[in-house]
Design an enzyme around this catalytic site. Structure first.
Site, PDB file in Angstrom:
ATOM      1  N   LYS A  48      41.819  48.114  55.047  1.00  0.00           N
ATOM      2  CA  LYS A  48      40.967  48.679  54.132  1.00  0.00           C
ATOM      3  C   LYS A  48      40.105  48.584  54.727  1.00  0.00           C
ATOM      4  O   LYS A  48      39.507  50.206  54.815  1.00  0.00           O
ATOM      5  CB  LYS A  48      40.838  48.113  52.927  1.00  0.00           C
ATOM      6  CG  LYS A  48      41.925  48.268  51.524  1.00  0.00           C
ATOM      7  CD  LYS A  48      42.197  49.747  51.718  1.00  0.00           C
ATOM      8  CE  LYS A  48      43.449  49.537  50.391  1.00  0.00           C
ATOM      9  NZ  LYS A  48      43.557  51.092  50.308  1.00  0.00           N
TER      10      LYS A  48
HETATM   11  N1  PMP Z   1      48.112  45.302  49.837  1.00  0.00           N
HETATM   12  C1  PMP Z   1      46.683  45.465  49.193  1.00  0.00           C
HETATM   13  C2  PMP Z   1      46.531  43.843  48.935  1.00  0.00           C
HETATM   14  C3  PMP Z   1      46.344  45.968  48.722  1.00  0.00           C
HETATM   15  O1  PMP Z   1      44.314  45.957  48.399  1.00  0.00           O
HETATM   16  C4  PMP Z   1      46.236  47.200  48.922  1.00  0.00           C
HETATM   17  C5  PMP Z   1      45.432  48.749  48.207  1.00  0.00           C
HETATM   18  N2  PMP Z   1      45.242  49.248  47.340  1.00  0.00           N
HETATM   19  C6  PMP Z   1      47.870  47.890  48.959  1.00  0.00           C
HETATM   20  C7  PMP Z   1      48.602  46.857  49.510  1.00  0.00           C
HETATM   21  C8  PMP Z   1      48.408  49.282  49.525  1.00  0.00           C
HETATM   22  O2  PMP Z   1      47.777  49.892  49.883  1.00  0.00           O
HETATM   23  P1  PMP Z   1      47.515  51.680  49.956  1.00  0.00           P
HETATM   24  O3  PMP Z   1      46.282  51.772  49.060  1.00  0.00           O
HETATM   25  O4  PMP Z   1      46.610  51.905  50.948  1.00  0.00           O
HETATM   26  O5  PMP Z   1      48.926  51.847  49.613  1.00  0.00           O
END
Ligand code: PMP
Length: 344
Positions: A48
Site C-alpha cells: 500500500k
Molecule cells: N492483502 C492485504 C493484507 C491487503 O491489505 C490488501 C489490500 N486491501 C490486499 C492484500 C489486496 O490488495 P489490493 O487492494 O490491491 O487488491
C-alpha cells in the site's frame, strides 16, 4: 532506481523495488518455478506504500495539494499506515475514518504515525451519516485542498501498480513470467500489474485470489452482483461485499477461492518452510497455488510469480497466535496435522 548502498533522503525513497525471491520448499511437489514478490520490504511493510505515494504525488502534480493540506481515507489497515507515513514526510495532515471494529492496536499504530483517527460506529449502513464512508466524504467536502484517497474507487490505485509493480516483475523475471497469482481486495494490485504484464505478453495467465464469503469471483464469471455469495469471513484485505471500480476484471483470467482455515495454515507454513514471515493474505495466495498445483495446472517451464502483500508482524494476535488459531478451531482439523508434519 536507487540501490541500497547509498544514503536516502527519507523513507519514501525506499518505496517499491521490492525483491523477488525464489520459493524452494513449499512448492516443491509442483512443476515449474515459483517466486514471491515480497512487499513487506517497502518502508511501511506493505504494497500500500505504492498507492499512497503515487496518489498523493499525482495530486501534487495536479496542484491539488500543498503543504499543510489534508489527506483522508477510510481504513485502519495497511493503506492507513502508508498514507500516515507519506503524510508525515510530506507535511500533510492525515485523517483516517475507521470502523469501531478496528482493534485498539491498529488505532494506536496509526496515531503513533501521526494520523488523526475518527472512530465511527461499525453497525450503521454505508449511507448513514455516522458511517466511516460518510464521515470521510463530509470531511473531504468541508476541507478545501483535501484529497480523499478512496482506494476502492480510484483508478490511480490501478495506475500505481501499472507504473511500478508490473514493470518491476517484468524486469526481475527477464520477461519470462508465465503466471501472476495475486489477492484481490480493492483489485488495484492485480489489475495494474496484470495490465502492464499483458501488454508485454498477452499469454501471461493472471489468476486472482478471492475469499469464500466475497462476491468478486462470481461477479467475474457472470457480471452479476449476487448477494447470496456474501457472508462473514476472517481474512482481511481479500475479497469484498461490493464491486470495486479499482478492479479491472478484463485483465484477470480467473479467480480461485480459498478458506480462512487453509490460508491460515499455509501462512504459518510459509514461515516454517521458506523463512518468510508474511501476512494472512500471503497465506491465501499460496493456498491458491496449492489448489492450482494439485489440479496439475503448472508445467515444468512455467515461471509463476505470487505477490506477498504485507508482513506477518501485523497478525501476531491472529494467524500467528496459537490461542487465536485454537479459538477458531483451526487446530482441530487434518490441515494442522499436515502443517505440523513439515519439518526440515
Ligand atoms: N492483502 C492485504 C493484507 C491487503 O491489505 C490488501 C489490500 N486491501 C490486499 C492484500 C489486496 O490488495 P489490493 O487492494 O490491491 O487488491
Amino acid at each position: 532506481m536507487k540501490n541500497r548502498n547509498q544514503v536516502f533522503d527519507n523513507v519514501l525513497d525506499l518505496v517499491g523495488n521490492t525483491p523477488l525471491v525464489r520459493l524452494n520448499r513449499i512448492t516443491s511437489e509442483f512443476e515449474g518455478d515459483f517466486y514471491a514478490k515480497i512487499e513487506s520490504f517497502n518502508p511501511g511493510q506493505s504494497s500500500k506504500d505504492r498507492i499512497a505515494l503515487y496518489i498523493i504525488e499525482e495530486a501534487e502534480r495536479k496542484g491539488i495539494l500543498s503543504p499543510g493540506d489534508t489527506i483522508i481515507e477510510t481504513t485502519s489497515g495497511n493503506t492507513g499506515f502508508s498514507i500516515a507515513m507519506v503524510s508525515i514526510i510530506k507535511g500533510y495532515e492525515c485523517i483516517l475514518a475507521v470502523s469501531s471494529k478496528s482493534s485498539a492496536d491498529k488505532i494506536d499504530m496509526l496515531k503513533t504515525m501521526g494520523a488523526k483517527v475518527y472512530v465511527c460506529p461499525a453497525h450503521v449502513s454505508a449511507d448513514d451519516p455516522r458511517s466511516y464512508y460518510q464521515v470521510a466524504k463530509r470531511l473531504h467536502e468541508e476541507r478545501k485542498g483535501s484529497v480523499y484517497i478512496n482506494q476502492y474507487f480510484n483508478q490511480l490505485n490501478i495506475e500505481a501498480h501499472y507504473q511500478s509493480t508490473g514493470p518491476e516483475i517484468w524486469k526481475q523475471t527477464g520477461g519470462e513470467i508465465t503466471h501472476l497469482v495475486a489477492c484481490s481486495g480493492t483489485g488495484g494490485t492485480i489489475s495494474g500489474t496484470a495490465r502492464f504484464l499483458k501488454e508485454q505478453n498477452p499469454n501471461i495467465k493472471v489468476i486472482g485470489v478471492d475469499a469464500f464469503g466475497s462476491v468478486i469471483k462470481k461477479y467475474h464469471e457472470t457480471r452479476e452482483f449476487d448477494e447470496k455469495e456474501i457472508y462473514p469471513y476472517r481474512i482481511e484485505g481479500l475479497g469484498k461485499n461490493l464491486i470495486p471500480a479499482a478492479t479491472d476484471f478484463d485483465v484477470i483470467d480467473e479467480f480461485v477461492k480459498v478458506t480462512d482455515e487453509e490460508s491460515a495454515h499455509t501462512a504459518r507454513q510459509i514461515a516454517k518452510t521458506e523463512g518468510i514471515f508474511a501476512g494472512y493474505t500471503s497465506g491465501a495466495v499460496m493456498q491458491a497455488i496449492k489448489q492450482l498445483g494439485e489440479e496439475g495446472r503448472f508445467t515444468k517451464s512455467d515461471k509463476v510469480v505470487v505477490i506477498f502483500p504485507d508482513h506477518g508482524s501485523r497478525y501476531m494476535s491472529k494467524v500467528y497466535s496459537e490461542k487465536w488459531m485454537n479459538d477458531q478451531g483451526f487446530f482441530d482439523s487434518v490441515n494442522e496435522v499436515s502443517t505440523q508434519k513439515i519439518e526440515y
